[in-house]
Scaffold this motif. Structure first.
Motif, short mmCIF file in Angstrom:
data_model
loop_
_atom_site.label_atom_id
_atom_site.label_comp_id
_atom_site.label_asym_id
_atom_site.label_seq_id
_atom_site.Cartn_x
_atom_site.Cartn_y
_atom_site.Cartn_z
N THR A 179 0.83 -1.21 0.00
CA THR A 179 0.00 0.00 0.00
C THR A 179 0.86 1.25 0.00
OG1 THR A 179 -1.68 -1.20 1.27
CG2 THR A 179 -1.90 1.19 1.17
N ASN A 180 1.88 1.28 0.84
CA ASN A 180 2.76 2.46 0.92
C ASN A 180 3.51 2.68 -0.39
OD1 ASN A 180 2.04 3.03 3.57
ND2 ASN A 180 3.65 1.72 4.42
N ASP A 181 3.92 1.60 -1.04
CA ASP A 181 4.61 1.73 -2.31
C ASP A 181 3.69 2.31 -3.38
OD1 ASP A 181 6.92 0.75 -1.22
OD2 ASP A 181 6.75 -1.25 -2.10
N LEU A 182 2.44 1.84 -3.40
CA LEU A 182 1.48 2.36 -4.37
C LEU A 182 1.25 3.85 -4.14
CD1 LEU A 182 -1.11 -0.56 -4.34
CD2 LEU A 182 0.41 0.05 -6.23
N LYS A 183 1.13 4.25 -2.88
CA LYS A 183 0.94 5.67 -2.56
C LYS A 183 2.16 6.49 -2.97
CE LYS A 183 -2.24 4.99 1.34
NZ LYS A 183 -2.42 5.11 2.81
N GLN A 184 3.34 5.93 -2.79
CA GLN A 184 4.56 6.63 -3.15
C GLN A 184 4.65 6.85 -4.66
OE1 GLN A 184 8.07 5.34 -1.08
NE2 GLN A 184 9.45 5.92 -2.76
N ILE A 185 4.26 5.83 -5.42
CA ILE A 185 4.26 5.96 -6.88
C ILE A 185 3.30 7.06 -7.31
CG2 ILE A 185 3.58 4.78 -9.02
CD1 ILE A 185 4.57 2.16 -7.71
N LYS A 186 2.14 7.12 -6.67
CA LYS A 186 1.15 8.15 -7.01
C LYS A 186 1.64 9.53 -6.56
CE LYS A 186 -3.67 9.50 -6.29
NZ LYS A 186 -4.01 9.58 -7.73
N ASP A 187 2.11 9.64 -5.32
CA ASP A 187 2.53 10.94 -4.77
C ASP A 187 3.70 11.54 -5.53
OD1 ASP A 187 0.56 10.66 -2.89
OD2 ASP A 187 1.89 9.98 -1.28
N LYS A 188 4.56 10.70 -6.08
CA LYS A 188 5.72 11.19 -6.83
C LYS A 188 5.37 11.50 -8.28
CE LYS A 188 9.37 9.73 -3.92
NZ LYS A 188 10.67 10.32 -3.74
N GLY A 189 4.11 11.29 -8.64
CA GLY A 189 3.66 11.64 -9.98
C GLY A 189 4.13 10.69 -11.07
N VAL A 190 4.57 9.51 -10.67
CA VAL A 190 5.02 8.54 -11.67
C VAL A 190 3.83 8.04 -12.48
CG1 VAL A 190 6.16 6.31 -12.02
CG2 VAL A 190 6.96 7.85 -10.21
N VAL A 191 2.75 7.67 -11.79
CA VAL A 191 1.51 7.22 -12.42
C VAL A 191 0.36 7.79 -11.60
CG1 VAL A 191 0.07 5.25 -13.04
CG2 VAL A 191 2.54 5.08 -13.29
N GLN A 192 -0.66 8.29 -12.28
CA GLN A 192 -1.79 8.86 -11.55
C GLN A 192 -2.56 7.79 -10.80
OE1 GLN A 192 -4.62 10.97 -13.99
NE2 GLN A 192 -5.69 11.86 -12.22
N TYR A 193 -2.75 6.66 -11.47
CA TYR A 193 -3.50 5.55 -10.85
C TYR A 193 -2.64 4.29 -10.93
CZ TYR A 193 -7.37 8.81 -11.67
OH TYR A 193 -8.18 9.92 -11.71
N PRO A 194 -1.90 3.96 -9.89
CA PRO A 194 -0.93 2.86 -9.97
C PRO A 194 -1.51 1.46 -9.78
CG PRO A 194 -0.80 3.90 -7.82
CD PRO A 194 -1.77 4.72 -8.62
N LEU A 195 -2.76 1.35 -9.38
CA LEU A 195 -3.33 0.03 -9.08
C LEU A 195 -4.50 -0.28 -9.99
CD1 LEU A 195 -3.42 -2.49 -7.22
CD2 LEU A 195 -4.88 -1.18 -5.67
N ASN A 196 -4.55 -1.50 -10.49
CA ASN A 196 -5.62 -1.90 -11.41
C ASN A 196 -6.46 -3.01 -10.80
OD1 ASN A 196 -7.14 -1.97 -13.78
ND2 ASN A 196 -5.79 -3.46 -14.75
N ILE A 197 -7.66 -2.67 -10.35
CA ILE A 197 -8.62 -3.66 -9.84
C ILE A 197 -9.86 -3.59 -10.71
CG2 ILE A 197 -10.04 -4.40 -7.89
CD1 ILE A 197 -8.10 -3.04 -6.00
N PRO A 198 -10.32 -4.72 -11.26
CA PRO A 198 -11.55 -4.71 -12.07
C PRO A 198 -12.77 -4.71 -11.15
CG PRO A 198 -10.65 -6.92 -11.98
CD PRO A 198 -9.70 -6.05 -11.19
N PHE A 199 -13.47 -3.58 -11.07
CA PHE A 199 -14.56 -3.45 -10.11
C PHE A 199 -15.95 -3.76 -10.66
CE2 PHE A 199 -11.74 -1.38 -7.06
CZ PHE A 199 -12.29 -1.80 -5.86
N ALA A 200 -16.07 -4.15 -11.91
CA ALA A 200 -17.38 -4.55 -12.42
C ALA A 200 -17.85 -5.78 -11.64
CB ALA A 200 -17.30 -4.86 -13.90
N ALA A 201 -19.16 -5.92 -11.50
CA ALA A 201 -19.72 -7.04 -10.75
C ALA A 201 -19.58 -8.31 -11.58
CB ALA A 201 -21.18 -6.78 -10.42
#
Length: 263
Positions: A179-201
């Motif tokens: 979780t912290n690594d994903l936040k770090q990637i986002k906070d540093k502007g590397v990727v706006q959305y670093p995590l991919n979860i398919p949320f369709a039912a």
């Protein structure tokens, strides 16, 4: 099928899929060639295979035809669409395919509904058990619903280049690290959305939850099939909360609410 679809999950687990004959006989085709191992019953026959996977190399299919006389027509469909097609065809009592997918998560449903031919009448199921210990997962009330053909190992896939750009040099080993690594990637502007979860039912969301629950150290159901996710302190509850928070905190693209895993 894993192979039934590409799934990003946190911790490794085994998923099985199986092929089964639908409630039809092989469709008679034309243009069959003489085969070295073909019998009168199989020579010149064409079967339709519908699976959520790419076909084997053409050379393998040609060899199969040479050995058996059976020509294979292969269709690739994403897992969710395939389940809909199977259900629609079986409900309407119409032909769909000769061979198709029986996912580990649907073996019980398909077995209870009686939509598939019992395979033990066509093959020696007992002889397969030593090579296919998973066969029991596809056997219901003494009937073999499907034969395992794939063992898919669920793992998380990360882009190490993006991790490096964010200054992360060690891969995470806990959910907190992850979780912290994903936040770090986002906070540093590397990727706006670093995590991919398919949320369709759909199945992809369920599987992501199963695996995330395991990453939190628990299971969805106990040995007796009782829910293990209603308590806020349970792994299943924590996993669902973590996934919801990932959307709320901007780790997952908001548009993913309507995206399934095959997309």
């Amino acid at each position: 099928m894993i192979t039934r679809r590409s799934r990003a999950t946190w911790q490794g687990a085994v998923g099985l899929a199986a092929v089964a004959l639908l409630v039809t006989a092989c469709s008679n085709g034309s243009g069959g060639t003489a085969a070295t191992g073909a019998s009168a019953a199989t020579s010149g026959v064409t079967i339709n295979v519908a699976l959520p996977a790419d076909p084997p190399p053409q050379a393998a299919l040609d060899q199969f035809t040479k050995d058996t006389g059976i020509k294979v027509t292969w269709s690739n469909s994403d897992w969710d669409s395939l389940q809909t097609k199977i259900s629609a065809a079986a409900t309407a009592k119409t032909y769909f395919a000769d061979v198709t997918n029986v996912d580990w998560s649907r073996a019980g449903q398909l077995g209870k509904l009686g939509w598939f031919l019992p395979l033990e009448t066509y093959l020696d199921a007992n002889a397969l058990k030593s090579d296919m210990p998973q066969l029991g997962s596809f056997t219901l009330d003494g009937h073999v619903i499907g034969v395992p053909y794939d063992s898919s190992y669920m793992v998380t896939t990360v882009n190490t280049d993006l991790f490096a750009k964010a200054g992360i040099t060690t891969m995470p080993t806990t959910m907190d690290d992850y979780t912290n690594d994903l936040k770090q990637i986002k906070d540093k502007g590397v990727v706006q959305y670093p995590l991919n979860i398919p949320f369709a039912a759909a199945e992809g969301l369920s599987t992501y939850w199963y695996e995330t629950t395991q990453a939190f150290g628990g299971t969805i159901l106990d040995a007796k099939g009782k829910p293990q996710f209603t308590d806020p302190g349970s792994a299943g509850y924590k996993a669902a909360q973590w996934m919801v928070d990932a959307v709320k905190n901007g780790l997952v693209p908001p548009g993913n609410i309507n995206v399934n895993d095959s997309q």
